[in-house]
Design a protein around this motif. Structure first.
Motif, short mmCIF file in Angstrom:
data_model
loop_
_atom_site.label_atom_id
_atom_site.label_comp_id
_atom_site.label_asym_id
_atom_site.label_seq_id
_atom_site.Cartn_x
_atom_site.Cartn_y
_atom_site.Cartn_z
N LYS A 112 0.82 -1.00 -0.22
CA LYS A 112 -0.02 -0.12 0.32
C LYS A 112 0.69 1.33 -0.08
O LYS A 112 0.73 2.48 -1.13
CB LYS A 112 -0.90 -0.16 1.61
N LEU A 113 1.79 1.71 1.00
CA LEU A 113 3.41 2.21 0.79
C LEU A 113 3.27 2.42 -0.75
O LEU A 113 4.06 3.53 -1.06
CB LEU A 113 4.25 2.48 2.17
N GLU A 114 3.68 1.67 -0.69
CA GLU A 114 4.52 1.77 -2.47
C GLU A 114 3.63 1.84 -3.00
O GLU A 114 3.91 1.98 -4.87
CB GLU A 114 5.22 0.57 -2.22
N GLY A 115 2.34 2.03 -3.14
CA GLY A 115 1.27 2.76 -4.16
C GLY A 115 1.39 1.07 -5.50
O GLY A 115 0.55 1.46 -6.43
N LYS A 116 1.43 -0.04 -4.81
CA LYS A 116 1.19 -1.18 -5.97
C LYS A 116 -0.93 -2.13 -4.93
O LYS A 116 -0.75 -1.41 -4.05
CB LYS A 116 2.10 -2.30 -5.40
N PRO A 117 -1.30 -2.44 -6.19
CA PRO A 117 -2.10 -2.74 -5.68
C PRO A 117 -2.19 -3.85 -4.31
O PRO A 117 -1.62 -4.43 -4.33
CB PRO A 117 -3.25 -3.34 -7.41
N LEU A 118 -3.27 -3.61 -3.90
CA LEU A 118 -3.37 -5.05 -2.80
C LEU A 118 -4.07 -6.62 -3.10
O LEU A 118 -4.73 -6.38 -4.28
CB LEU A 118 -4.72 -4.25 -1.81
N ARG A 119 -3.51 -7.07 -2.66
CA ARG A 119 -4.09 -8.94 -2.91
C ARG A 119 -4.72 -9.28 -2.86
O ARG A 119 -5.46 -10.16 -2.86
CB ARG A 119 -2.54 -9.55 -2.74
N PHE A 120 -5.39 -8.99 -1.16
CA PHE A 120 -6.30 -9.44 -0.49
C PHE A 120 -6.89 -8.05 0.78
O PHE A 120 -6.41 -7.59 0.34
CB PHE A 120 -5.81 -10.41 0.55
N ARG A 121 -8.54 -8.47 0.13
CA ARG A 121 -9.32 -7.57 1.48
C ARG A 121 -8.98 -7.85 2.66
O ARG A 121 -9.44 -7.28 3.62
CB ARG A 121 -10.77 -7.74 0.59
N GLY A 122 -8.70 -8.25 2.78
CA GLY A 122 -8.39 -9.15 4.53
C GLY A 122 -7.99 -10.78 4.90
O GLY A 122 -7.54 -11.25 3.53
N HIS A 151 -10.44 -13.27 3.31
CA HIS A 151 -9.45 -12.97 1.68
C HIS A 151 -8.92 -13.98 1.51
O HIS A 151 -8.42 -14.68 0.31
CB HIS A 151 -10.03 -11.58 1.15
N ALA A 152 -7.44 -13.34 2.18
CA ALA A 152 -6.26 -14.11 1.99
C ALA A 152 -6.47 -15.27 1.83
O ALA A 152 -5.49 -16.46 1.10
CB ALA A 152 -5.48 -13.82 2.96
N PHE A 153 -6.80 -16.23 3.18
CA PHE A 153 -7.17 -17.67 3.18
C PHE A 153 -7.65 -18.12 2.03
O PHE A 153 -7.46 -19.79 1.34
CB PHE A 153 -7.39 -17.60 4.26
N ALA A 154 -9.06 -17.55 1.22
CA ALA A 154 -9.53 -17.95 0.31
C ALA A 154 -9.09 -18.32 -0.92
O ALA A 154 -9.34 -19.36 -1.78
CB ALA A 154 -11.13 -17.22 0.44
N LYS A 155 -8.48 -17.45 -1.13
CA LYS A 155 -7.95 -16.99 -2.62
C LYS A 155 -6.26 -17.66 -2.77
O LYS A 155 -6.51 -18.27 -3.93
CB LYS A 155 -7.26 -15.59 -2.87
N ILE A 156 -5.53 -17.64 -1.51
CA ILE A 156 -4.33 -19.11 -1.92
C ILE A 156 -5.16 -19.99 -1.91
O ILE A 156 -4.34 -21.15 -2.99
CB ILE A 156 -3.64 -18.59 -0.45
N LEU A 157 -6.36 -20.94 -1.40
CA LEU A 157 -6.41 -22.41 -1.50
C LEU A 157 -7.50 -22.04 -2.84
O LEU A 157 -7.14 -22.71 -3.05
CB LEU A 157 -8.21 -22.08 -0.64
N ALA A 158 -7.96 -21.09 -3.68
CA ALA A 158 -9.04 -21.05 -4.56
C ALA A 158 -7.82 -21.32 -5.68
O ALA A 158 -8.12 -22.10 -6.68
CB ALA A 158 -9.31 -19.67 -5.02
#
Length: 244
Positions: A92-102, A105-112
């Motif tokens: 976020k500080l580097e201005g990059k898009p976030l990968r997870f909403r929380g 969501h991180a668990f769900a995205k990694i699993l998916a």
């Protein structure tokens, strides 16, 4: 700079608090519980103490490494999410898009994206680190505490636990900080659809790139806080689990 940090902290404050209140304790509960139960079982049942109730150094080394490997393997999914969520603030500080909403969501995205296997991404450097750390902290803790109880006026009390923990935390940090740096880089690297890392082929490749690109001391970033954190964790765990 401070205004930017404060703004981003306010945006992520709920997730930061949830991560530190819920998920990081979960990592330590699984990891510490697994390694302590394993170590005590190996010490008391499998290897056993000598006739004078002393636990030989070689047994302590093997037991500590095995306990670390088992405990960390069990905790890898929660550790993976913790490491990746800790990187979101930096992105976020580097201005990059976030990968997870929380966290969820991180668990769900990694699993998916990677299936069950994806939750164990980076498990090899993770257990390598755990083996080194536990070889340092559990072995040093038991050895130092036994020495203090037998050869000094100190008894099995908070002072003995504190001194043993400072020594074991130091040794564990010296052995484990490089592996911790490598583990974090491997866990945070982008991956292809097959789950293979795009930056590093292995922990050895990551180690070589880090030393060649940034110098040997790059492996010891965060050494002091790591030492203090390990000492605190060890003394809390040992007071609950270790016997004199």
């Amino acid at each position: 700079m401070f205004d930017t940090w404060l703004k981003n902290y306010n945006k992520f404050s709920n997730e930061i608090m949830y991560l530190y209140v819920m998920k990081i304790p979960a990592v330590h509960q699984v990891y510490s519980g697994g390694r302590m139960v394993t170590y005590e079982h190996l010490r008391e049942v499998v290897f056993g103490k000598s006739e004078d109730e002393h636990y030989p150094l070689w047994k302590s080394v093997i037991g500590g490494m095995m306990a670390g490997v088992i405990g960390q393997f069990l905790a890898n999914p929660t550790d993976l999410v913790k490491v990746q969520m800790q990187m979101e603030g930096k992105r976020k500080l580097e201005g990059k898009p976030l990968r997870f909403r929380g966290v969820h969501h991180a668990f769900a995205k990694i699993l998916a994206e990677g299936g069950i296997r994806g939750l164990w991404a980076g498990w090899v450097p993770n257990i390598q680190r755990a083996a080194l750390v536990n070889m340092g902290d559990l072995t040093t803790y038991d050895t130092v505490k036994h020495y203090l109880v037998l050869n000094t006026p100190l008894e099995d009390n908070i002072m003995t636990h504190g001194l043993s923990s400072l020594c074991s935390g130091l040794v564990a940090s010296i052995l484990g900080t490089p592996a911790d740096v490598i583990k974090s880089r491997i866990m945070n690297q982008p991956r292809d659809k097959q789950g293979r890392g795009l930056l590093y082929k292995s922990s050895t490749d990551c180690l070589i790139q880090a030393v060649q690109g940034e110098g040997f001391m790059s492996l010891y970033k965060g050494f002091l806080p790591s030492w203090l954190r390990m000492a605190a964790v060890i003394v809390n765990s040992s007071r609950s689990h270790f016997k004199a």
